[in-house]
Design an enzyme around this catalytic site. Structure first.
Site, PDB file in Angstrom:
ATOM      1  N   THR A 202       0.907  -1.160  -0.123  1.00 27.87           N
ATOM      2  CA  THR A 202       0.021  -0.049   0.194  1.00 27.87           C
ATOM      3  C   THR A 202       0.941   1.342   0.057  1.00 27.87           C
ATOM      4  O   THR A 202       0.351   2.377  -0.136  1.00 27.87           O
ATOM      5  CB  THR A 202      -0.928   0.177   1.126  1.00 27.87           C
TER       6      THR A 202
ATOM      7  N   ARG B 204     -16.348   6.609   7.550  1.00 28.38           N
ATOM      8  CA  ARG B 204     -17.021   5.299   8.662  1.00 28.38           C
ATOM      9  C   ARG B 204     -17.748   5.881   9.757  1.00 28.38           C
ATOM     10  O   ARG B 204     -19.010   5.154   9.869  1.00 28.38           O
ATOM     11  CB  ARG B 204     -15.736   4.698   9.277  1.00 28.38           C
TER      12      ARG B 204
ATOM     13  N   GLY C 166     -45.287  -7.984  11.087  1.00 31.12           N
ATOM     14  CA  GLY C 166     -45.903  -9.178  10.610  1.00 31.12           C
ATOM     15  C   GLY C 166     -45.840  -9.553   9.142  1.00 31.12           C
ATOM     16  O   GLY C 166     -44.915  -8.785   8.371  1.00 31.12           O
TER      17      GLY C 166
ATOM     18  N   GLU D  47     -17.246   0.701   2.926  1.00 31.06           N
ATOM     19  CA  GLU D  47     -15.984   1.758   3.843  1.00 31.06           C
ATOM     20  C   GLU D  47     -15.263   0.411   4.823  1.00 31.06           C
ATOM     21  O   GLU D  47     -15.088   1.123   5.842  1.00 31.06           O
ATOM     22  CB  GLU D  47     -16.659   2.652   4.416  1.00 31.06           C
TER      23      GLU D  47
END
Lengths: 579, 579
Positions: free
Chosen positions: B228, B298, B409, B433
């Protein structure tokens, strides 16, 4: 993976290694070959004819047109194949044109169809239940006229209980049945009223539709009797014996989140003067008759929920083995690994396996009890376990399908994969045939606080499993845990029996059902883990999954029992709390 | 019920009585009137412009045509109204054309739009996050060119992280950015690659779309860097500054189970030679930049999930008060009562209230921490709580919506009511995310085992709540329970730190997150129950709901910790378990 249905080795394990169905007289008579042949056939027909239109039926819902309801043609084609192979009749006695196969074998067969396409499988499930009810309580003439065509798969059946204002509360049914003479088919009535949530209520698949309708006969003053005691059961065919249309109109279709291939109707009876119906059995016996069938219907719901869970599990395993993503924790280089190697994904797969196989085990165990109906302790135990067999697969099968989506990540949330549909389909199961809350009242009230025969039998059988597991060095700790859990549940029941205001004992009936259900499944997992099957890999997998259930799931039982044990009537909720 | 959005008294309680936002400098400066005006406006615009097309947008998904993606016109109309009222800009500094409102006020405003229509509200949420990222890391020229039009609501923004083969694992991103000179907008690149799951990736609502794209710059050998660290961030507009189309093509739309009004695209970059993009900040900073924004994104997901839960709760209360069904236990005659009077329904309403209000409280608490970003302990606590704020509302907000269906219901399972859509919409929130599993690794690894500042601050604040509650005769027992729970979590963490194979400490990171999350919410419920608001009915309801959470939910914490405490590496799962 040739198909995502229930692996045959799993069914063989449950039926033969674990439940030993060879001991059932009907199986002993037919021989295992017949059972194998039915399971082979079911797997093949489910894969070839039910599975392919799973998504199509979701995308192309039934349509109401002027000439009635039209469903996706593939549904009709699949069901005609199902009928042609004699699968409608398999569980009926030979004198009714069936093979006389035990209920457990029919249930295992049904599980494959439900895994392949629950919405299409609902039609024969309802039809068989309908025919069985008429075969049990109807006259010989009624059986010939209305049950036999269903057993042959030419006509389909429905159960008409609910009304717009009466769902869980059948005491408030307002459909009215007025006496209208008598003929060879029985005492004839004219029915007027509105029936809601009628699955299979109209369609273009079968030649005729046999509605079994709960209704009330007015008293001499014209008023309907109060309560459920006044309910009687009527056969109301869509087409009358002379071929004329009966006075039953489709007033609308319900558009559901899932289960879309099963048409669901609002039916108006008697707008043109009264729908013709014949009473089944005696007046006032309607609910009792329905409930004898309802037990099997509830196990059927459980099997469907378990089958959906199973299929989602198999999709998850296949996806997790293919999908490459991430690396083992602590490693930053090298190629990505299959997500099935990540512990969190393994946890989600194990949980699905524990839920799906546990649910299926429970339902087949109950089906076995149905087949032992001559044995009083088995019947009592069946009554006790039926609300669990309805609820546990519905709640935890849905949890399994939720995890199936999660394993698929964003892909699982799209309609390109099947798991989102399995999840939508399965959400119905906690609602129909009695909601979870209704099952909880049934379990705690009718089956435990009012009666104790089923409870005694259950404790006895659990004791046998505990004793056997205590001798297995790996399983012995689970035996101790299981025995303690059931001791705790027994103590909770004692406390509930001693509650001063008896009605407040039910305040937390649903958390009690959650605890009870998990404790039942823990028992069954331990019992299955004790089986030494020839398939060693399967035996190992069962033991590993049993361990998962005791590690991750059994601790929840205490959490659900806590509010049941501590909450008293002082904690009533004031109306303003929700303002 | 005039509308099913979040009641104003609830927001007033959270913001003023509980969190005392008047102490924030920005609020002190503006005065409460400005906050009230924004909340009034948000409620009105959400009810008038976002709510009415909720179902329409679900039924009429975005369509991909030759000229691009078309969304339901009502979505565009609502968003233009949102822009015209200055709601895109509210949280930005005055020099960027905004009001400089604190994040917590913007979050409370956003909650109303999410409650009304989460799919439509996603467009401004993404746009604001995009503009904030450019405003934080971009050059003045980039801010003028790309952030300001978004702050004005004329252009919309996206976040392009995932690729078909790289979802949770961004190290495997393969989009390539080749250097292509430099101009006033910065160092220019040509991008080629495929971006998946791009919300708002194309539509006909805004004048232009600003994509923020994670990509890798190849090394001298032409190979992309591993890991990364090689990720950089690029501004890639749909229309270039000269008005020409950039080389960004919609390759397809994802068809989702819910959240359907938010178009979700597969974008192909560079099929015609390379999409033009300008780097934001320095090379290799892409993920760090994204993550600064990701924390707010987030929390935004959490707010959306909480808002969906809240709306489902309000629908449930309204339905339960109207729907007549059944009688009190033990009574067989008399008229049916509202189902809101049945204890099992009250339990389902209380659970929804506890989940929805608990989730909203957590998210607004975190938003308050965002506003205190100058304070190091607050920032550390925010880092610790962010994975909880993302996950807990997503998991338990969905559970709330599940109960909302159950209260309705069979009706709740139909598309005639909104609760089934709320449930389908909310199912996304545990996925996008960063999935729940990813959040669990973040919490346990980065936020607890590697760092301890957030943990110390959390324990300190919980200690203050416990001390205060210990003086309240009703709440004192909960204070004892809460302190003990956190002691148990601390012991679990000690055990995990001592695990011999450090990577196996993460095997049950998700159950740990479940336990941690519930313990955080228990703390917040106790803290809210301590508030003596002027609104006495609301105070009483908070205390009753707090009690429900401690009765029914807190016992689950021990259940989730059990496998974390006991499972060692000997319990690895063999590959054959899932055959």
């Amino acid at each position: 993976m040739p198909h995502p249905l229930i692996p045959r080795r799993e069914l063989d394990f449950l039926l033969h290694d674990w439940l030993r169905i060879g001991d059932l007289p009907a199986v002993a008579e037919h021989g295992r070959e017949t059972v194998d042949a039915i399971l082979d056939l079911s797997e093949q027909v489910a894969a070839d004819h039910f599975l392919p239109h799973y998504k199509d039926a979701d995308m192309h819902e039934p349509r109401l047109e002027t000439d009635g309801v039209h469903v996706l043609p593939a549904i009709g084609m699949a069901l005609r194949e199902y009928a042609a192979l004699g699968l409608f009749s398999a569980g009926f006695a030979p004198e009714l044109g069936g093979l006389g196969l035990p209920y457990i074998v029919c249930s295992a067969s049904f599980a494959q169809f439900a895994a392949a396409n629950i919405a299409t499988a609902a039609y024969p499930m309802l039809t068989v239940a309908n025919a069985r009810l008429i075969a049990t309580f109807g006259t010989a003439v009624q059986i010939d006229a209305f049950a036999r065509p269903q057993i042959a798969g030419r006509w389909f059946g429905t159960m008409c209980l609910s009304e717009p204002q009466a769902g869980s509360g059948l005491a408030d049914v307002r459909t009215r049945a007025e006496r209208d003479g008598e003929d060879a088919l029985g005492v004839r009535y004219r029915l007027t009223g509105n029936k809601m949530w009628i699955s299979g209520g109209d369609h273009d698949v079968s030649e005729n539709i046999v509605h079994l309708v709960l209704a009330k006969v007015p008293g001499p003053d014209g008023a309907l009797p109060e309560g459920t005691e006044g309910l009687s059961l009527f056969i109301v065919p869509k087409l009358l014996p002379d071929g004329a249309r009966n006075d039953v109109q489709v007033a609308g279709l319900n558009h559901k989140m899932g289960y879309r291939g099963t048409v669901n109707c609002l039916l108006n009876l008697g707008e043109g003067g009264g729908a013709v119906g014949w009473m089944v059995g005696d007046p006032g016996q309607g609910l009792r008759q329905m409930f004898l069938m309802m037990n099997e219907a509830r196990i059927g719901v459980g099997i469907g929920a378990a089958a959906l869970a199973y299929r989602g599990y198999r999709h998850s395993v296949a996806y997790a083995r293919e999908r490459l993503q991430g690396r083992p924790i602590g490693e930053r280089a090298g190629p990505p690994i299959a997500i099935a190697e990540h512990p969190d994904v393994q946890r989600m797969l194990l949980a699905q396996k524990a839920y799906a196989e546990g649910a299926l085990a429970l339902c087949l165990y109950c089906a076995m009890l149905v087949d032992r109906h001559g044995d009083a302790p088995s019947t009592a135990l069946l009554g006790l376990l039926t609300p669990v067999a309805k609820t546990w697969p519905s709640e935890w099968g849905l949890a399994a399908n939720d995890l199936a989506i999660q394993v698929h990540g964003g892909y699982g949330y799209t309609r390109d994969f099947d798991v989102e549909q399995l999840y939508r389909d399965n959400r119905l199961n906690a609602i129909h045939e009695g909601t979870t809350g209704i099952q909880a009242l049934d379990l705690l009230g009718r089956k435990l606080l009012r009666d104790s025969a089923g409870w005694a039998e259950l404790r006895c059988r659990i004791g046998l499993t505990v004793a056997a597991a205590a001798k297995d060095v790996t399983l012995a700790p689970f035996a101790v845990t299981l025995a303690q859990m059931w001791e705790n549940i027994a103590l909770t029941l004692e406390r509930l029996r001693a509650v001063k205001q008896p009605e407040s004992a039910f305040d937390n009936a649903t958390p009690f059902l959650s605890a009870f259900g998990h404790a039942v499944i823990a028992w069954l997992w331990l019992d299955m883990a004790l089986v030494q099957a020839e398939d060693l890999a399967l035996t190992a997998a069962k033991r590993r999954t049993c361990r998962h259930f005791f590690d991750h799931e059994v601790p929840k039982i205490a959490a659900w029992l806590t509010p049941v044990d501590t909450r008293g009537s002082e904690s009533k909720v004031s109306a303003g709390t929700f303002d």
